[in-house]
Design an enzyme around this catalytic site. Structure first.
Site, PDB file in Angstrom:
ATOM      1  N   PHE A 114       0.772  -1.267  -0.012  1.00 50.60           N
ATOM      2  CA  PHE A 114       0.110  -0.190   0.213  1.00 50.60           C
ATOM      3  C   PHE A 114       1.000   1.437  -0.037  1.00 50.60           C
ATOM      4  CE2 PHE A 114      -4.498   1.508   0.967  1.00 50.60           C
ATOM      5  CZ  PHE A 114      -5.036   0.646   0.211  1.00 50.60           C
ATOM      6  N   GLN A 167      -7.457  15.503   2.405  1.00 43.63           N
ATOM      7  CA  GLN A 167      -6.686  14.619   1.828  1.00 43.63           C
ATOM      8  C   GLN A 167      -7.503  14.344   0.453  1.00 43.63           C
ATOM      9  OE1 GLN A 167      -6.219   9.991   2.089  1.00 43.63           O
ATOM     10  NE2 GLN A 167      -4.218  10.958   2.677  1.00 43.63           N
ATOM     11  N   HIS A 179      -7.777  11.763  -2.739  1.00 44.71           N
ATOM     12  CA  HIS A 179      -7.297  10.379  -3.083  1.00 44.71           C
ATOM     13  C   HIS A 179      -7.093  10.268  -4.614  1.00 44.71           C
ATOM     14  CE1 HIS A 179      -7.275   6.251  -3.850  1.00 44.71           C
ATOM     15  NE2 HIS A 179      -7.191   5.814  -2.653  1.00 44.71           N
ATOM     16  N   LEU A 238     -14.659   5.885  -5.335  1.00 40.14           N
ATOM     17  CA  LEU A 238     -13.483   5.442  -5.079  1.00 40.14           C
ATOM     18  C   LEU A 238     -12.706   4.216  -5.656  1.00 40.14           C
ATOM     19  CD1 LEU A 238     -10.749   5.749  -3.182  1.00 40.14           C
ATOM     20  CD2 LEU A 238     -12.104   4.463  -1.694  1.00 40.14           C
ATOM     21  N   GLU A 272      -6.784   2.159  -3.545  1.00 40.96           N
ATOM     22  CA  GLU A 272      -5.311   2.250  -3.489  1.00 40.96           C
ATOM     23  C   GLU A 272      -4.802   0.601  -3.523  1.00 40.96           C
ATOM     24  OE1 GLU A 272      -1.730   3.906  -0.726  1.00 40.96           O
ATOM     25  OE2 GLU A 272      -3.528   5.011  -0.932  1.00 40.96           O
ATOM     26  N   ARG A 329      -0.147   9.609  -0.833  1.00 44.76           N
ATOM     27  CA  ARG A 329      -1.537  10.102  -1.711  1.00 44.76           C
ATOM     28  C   ARG A 329      -1.509  11.593  -1.808  1.00 44.76           C
ATOM     29  NH1 ARG A 329      -6.597   6.883   1.795  1.00 44.76           N
ATOM     30  NH2 ARG A 329      -6.131   4.953   0.902  1.00 44.76           N
ATOM     31  N   HIS A 350     -11.137  12.821  -0.317  1.00 45.89           N
ATOM     32  CA  HIS A 350     -11.503  11.487   0.382  1.00 45.89           C
ATOM     33  C   HIS A 350     -11.444  11.573   1.888  1.00 45.89           C
ATOM     34  CE1 HIS A 350     -11.257   7.200   0.512  1.00 45.89           C
ATOM     35  NE2 HIS A 350      -9.960   7.301   1.178  1.00 45.89           N
ATOM     36  N   ARG A 382      -2.890  11.536   5.641  1.00 47.56           N
ATOM     37  CA  ARG A 382      -3.139  10.077   6.008  1.00 47.56           C
ATOM     38  C   ARG A 382      -2.400   9.193   5.025  1.00 47.56           C
ATOM     39  NH1 ARG A 382      -6.494   6.176   5.144  1.00 47.56           N
ATOM     40  NH2 ARG A 382      -8.197   7.489   4.153  1.00 47.56           N
TER      41      ARG A 382
END
Length: 611
Positions: A135, A256, A258, A268, A271, A302, A369, A414
Site C-alpha cells: 500500500f 486529503q 485520493h 473510489l 489504493e 497520496r 477523500h 493520512r
C-alpha cells in the site's frame, strides 16, 4: 436583559416540542467503525451504553473502505511496528503526534488479531495466514523497500469490519437509537459535557440523552466539496456540534485528495489497485509517477500522487478529449488477481465508468477523500480544549474517535489503510477511558437543568419556520463549488483570500434558507438543511485555517510557498467559531507532540520527505 428575553423565547418554543428523556452511563454518537467499537467496548465492560446514529448502522461510511487495515503482522515478510510508525510520521509530514502514532502502530497487530477472532473474513495466504498487500507510503526497514502491511478482506475490508462490529455490539447489549439525528452537545456552566440532544427522524420527537460520558464518532465532512468519495451522510455533524459548544477544531486545513476517484462521479478506486500492480498512465501513454517518486512510483503517499496527477493534467498531458483526467491501468494484471483481490473494483469500474478493467483503463482524477483534522484529542480519546496555558487540558465527559477526531495520528496527510486502523484503535481507546472513568468516579449523575437542550430545539424551530426564499440545495452547491475552487489540491494566497470572502458570504446566506416541508415525519428537507449548517461550520474553519499557513506540508500544498517551514509552522491549528450566527473564526495554535509514549522507540526527527 437580552439573554433573559432569549431564554424566555426559547422556553415558549420548546413547549411545542415535548422532550423525551433518557439516561445512560455513556452515549456514543455515530455507528461507523469507531462508534461501534467504542459502544461495544463500553457495554462489554458492564456499563449501560446508547448508540445514536442518523443511519442504520450498516449504512455507515466505514462500509465504503476498500483497501485494508495496516498492521505489522509479518505474515508475508518480516515487519516491525517501529517501521510502521516511521512511515506514519513521515506520511504525516511530521505534523502527527508521535505518542499517539506509537500507540496506534504498536497496538495494530493485537487489534487485527481481535478483529479476526470476532469473525472478520480476511483474505488468506496459501499458508492460511491473513493476506497482506502493498500500500502507498508503506516501507520495511525505515524506507528501504516497499512493505506488504495492509491486511485485506478482498477489496471490501470496511464492509466486513462494519458488519462484524455491528454483530458484536448486539452481543454485548448496546442500546441502538437508529435514525436519530444528533443536534447538539449538552454542556453545563463548568464546561462539562452532560449528554446530547437528538431528534427522531421517524416522528420529529425531541430526545434528551443524559450521560456521564459522551463519545463523538460522526465521521468527516467530505460533502463540503464538489467531488468526493464520501457518502451523502458525511456532513461533519460532530465537528459542528463541538464548534457550537465553544470547543476547538484542529488542523482542518489538511484535506486529503485520493488520487483515484472515477472521473465524473468520484467513486473510489482503492489504493489496493496499485498495491496489486496497477499503474497510472498519462495521455502520452507514459507511466509518469516514475518522474515524481522514483522509488515508490505509483505507491507514493497520496498527497504526492494527487499533486503529480494534477500537474500532468495542468501541463496538458491528461487523457480524454478535454485532457482533464489520467488513466488507471489494470488490464495487464492476471484476471485471477482482478477476480479474487479486486472484485468490487471491477464492478464499480463497469457501473460508474462503463469500463471492463480486463480490457481497458479506468479514467480517474484526484477526489476529496478524507479530512485529517477534527476535534482535538489525546491518545486516550479525551477531547482537548486548551486553557490557562495548558494545551493538554481535557473537556470532562467528552471523547471523540475516528475521522471526526484529530488524535493527531495522520498529521498533514493520512497513509492509506491507516484509517480503518485509526477507528478501531481509538474507538477501543475511548471505551477503555470511559470504563476506567466510570469505575473510578462511579455512575451517579446530577440532574440536568430544566432548560437543557432548549437552545437546540429553538434552532431547529427557527430553521423549520424560516421565512427565507433560498433552497437548501442551491446554497449547498454554491458551498461545494467554492471549496473545490479555493481549497483544492493546489492553493495560493489569492485563492484562499477570495475563498474566505465567498465562504463567509455563503455562511451569511444560510439565514435566507427556506425549508419547504413543515412535517415532523421523515422530513429529509429539514435534515439536509441541518446538515448544510454543519457543513458550513466545517468549511469556514477549513478555509480560514488554511489562509495563514504559509508553507506546503502534506495535503496543504501552496504554489506560492512550496517548501515546508518547520520553524514557523510545525504546530497544530486550533479554530474556534466565536460567533456561531456570523461565523466569526478565531485561530490559535498548539504544539506538536514530538515525543513518544514509552522508551521502546525514539522520536523520529524531521527530514526531507521523499518517495
Amino acid at each position: 436583559m437580552k439573554r433573559s428575553a432569549r431564554l424566555l423565547a426559547q422556553h415558549k418554543v420548546t413547549q411545542a416540542y415535548p422532550i423525551i428523556d433518557h439516561t445512560f452511563d455513556a452515549v456514543v454518537v455515530g455507528a461507523g467503525g469507531a462508534g461501534l467499537r467504542a459502544a461495544m467496548g463500553i457495554s462489554a465492560a458492564g456499563f449501560d451504553c446508547a448508540c445514536i446514529t442518523k443511519l442504520y448502522p450498516t449504512r455507515s461510511h466505514t462500509i465504503a473502505a476498500q483497501g485494508g487495515i495496516n498492521a505489522a503482522l509479518s505474515n508475508v515478510a518480516q515487519d516491525d511496528w517501529r517501521w510502521h510508525m516511521y512511515d506514519t510520521v513521515k506520511g504525516a509530514d511530521w505534523l502527527g503526534d508521535q505518542d499517539a502514532i506509537q500507540y496506534m502502530c504498536q497496538e495494530a497487530p493485537a487489534i487485527v488479531a481481535e478483529l479476526e477472532q470476532m469473525g472478520v473474513p480476511f483474505s488468506r495466504t496459501p499458508e492460511g495466514l491473513i493476506y497482506q498487500r502493498p500500500f502507498g507510503g508503506q516501507s520495511f526497514n525505515f524506507g528501504k523497500e516497499q512493505a506488504r502491511r495492509c491486511c485485506a478482506a478482498s477489496d471490501r475490508t470496511g464492509h466486513a469490519m462494519l458488519h462484524t462490529l455491528y454483530g458484536q455490539s448486539f452481543q454485548y447489549g448496546v442500546n441502538f437509537f437508529n435514525e436519530y439525528f444528533a443536534l447538539d452537545l449538552i454542556m453545563d456552566d463548568e464546561g462539562v459535557c452532560r449528554g446530547v440532544m437528538a431528534m427522531s427522524l421517524e416522528d420529529g420527537s425531541m430526545h434528551r440523552f443524559r450521560a456521564k460520558q459522551t463519545v463523538l464518532a460522526t465521521g468527516g465532512y467530505g460533502r463540503a466539496f464538489f467531488s468526493c468519495t464520501s457518502a451523502k451522510s458525511c456532513t461533519g455533524d460532530g465537528i459542528a456540534m463541538a464548534a457550537r459548544a465553544g470547543l476547538p477544531s484542529s488542523d482542518l486545513e489538511f484535506v486529503q485528495f485520493h488520487p483515484t476517484g472515477i472521473y465524473g462521479p468520484g467513486v473510489l478506486m482503492t489504493e489496493g489497485c496499485r498495491g496489486e500492480g496497477g499503474i497510472l498512465i498519462n495521455g502520452e501513454g507514459e507511466r509518469f509517477m516514475e518522474r515524481y517518486a522514483p522509488s515508490a512510483k505509483d505507491l507514493a503517499s497520496r498527497d504526492v500522487v494527487s499533486r503529480a496527477m494534477t500537474l500532468e493534467i495542468l501541463e496538458g498531458r491528461g487523457c480524454g478529449p478535454k485532457k482533464d483526467h489520467v488513466h488507471l491501468q489494470l488490464h495487464h494484471l492476471e484476471p485471477s488477481v482482478l477476480h479474487d483481490k479486486l472484485p468490487g473494483i471491477s464492478e464499480n469500474a463497469m457501473t460508474f465508468a462503463g469500463v471492463n478493467v480486463e480490457k481497458e483503463p479506468v479514467p480517474v482524477v484526484p477526489t476529496v477523500h478524507y479530512t485529517m483534522g477534527g476535534i482535538p484529542t489525546l491518545w486516550t480519546g479525551e477531547v482537548v480544549k486548551p486553557r490557562n496555558g495548558d494545551y493538554e487540558a481535557i473537556v470532562p465527559g467528552l471523547l471523540a474517535a475516528g475521522e471526526t477526531a484529530c488524535a493527531s495520528v495522520h498529521g498533514a496527510n493520512r497513509l492509506g489503510a491507516n484509517s480503518l486502523l485509526d477507528i478501531v484503535i481509538f474507538g477501543k481507546s475511548c471505551a477503555n477511558t470511559v470504563a476506567f472513568s466510570l469505575t473510578k468516579d462511579g455512575r451517579a449523575q446530577d440532574e440536568l437543568p430544566a432548560d437543557a437542550g432548549e437552545a437546540s430545539i429553538a434552532r431547529v424551530d427557527k430553521i423549520l419556520h424560516n421565512k427565507g426564499d433560498l433552497p437548501t440545495a442551491r446554497l449547498r452547491e454554491s458551498l461545494k463549488s467554492t471549496m473545490a475552487m479555493h481549497a483544492g489540491v493546489f492553493r495560493t494566497q489569492e485563492l484562499l483570500d477570495e475563498g474566505c470572502r465567498k465562504v463567509n458570504s455563503i455562511y451569511q446566506q444560510f439565514e435566507d434558507v427556506y425549508v419547504d416541508d413543515k412535517s415532523p415525519v421523515w422530513n429529509s428537507n429539514l435534515i439536509e438543511t441541518l446538515e448544510l449548517q454543519n457543513l458550513l461550520a466545517c468549511a469556514i474553519q477549513t478555509i480560514e485555517s488554511a489562509k495563514p499557513r504559509k508553507e506546503s506540508r502534506g495535503a496543504h500544498a501552496r504554489d506560492d510557498y512550496p517548501d515546508r517551514d518547520d520553524v514557523h509552522w510545525m504546530k497544530h491549528t486550533l479554530s474556534y467559531i466565536d460567533d456561531i450566527q456570523k461565523g466569526t473564526v478565531r485561530l490559535d495554535y498548539r504544539p506538536v507532540h514530538n515525543y513518544t509514549l514509552t522508551n521502546e522507540v525514539e522520536p523520529f526527527e524531521p527530514m526531507k520527505r521523499v518517495y
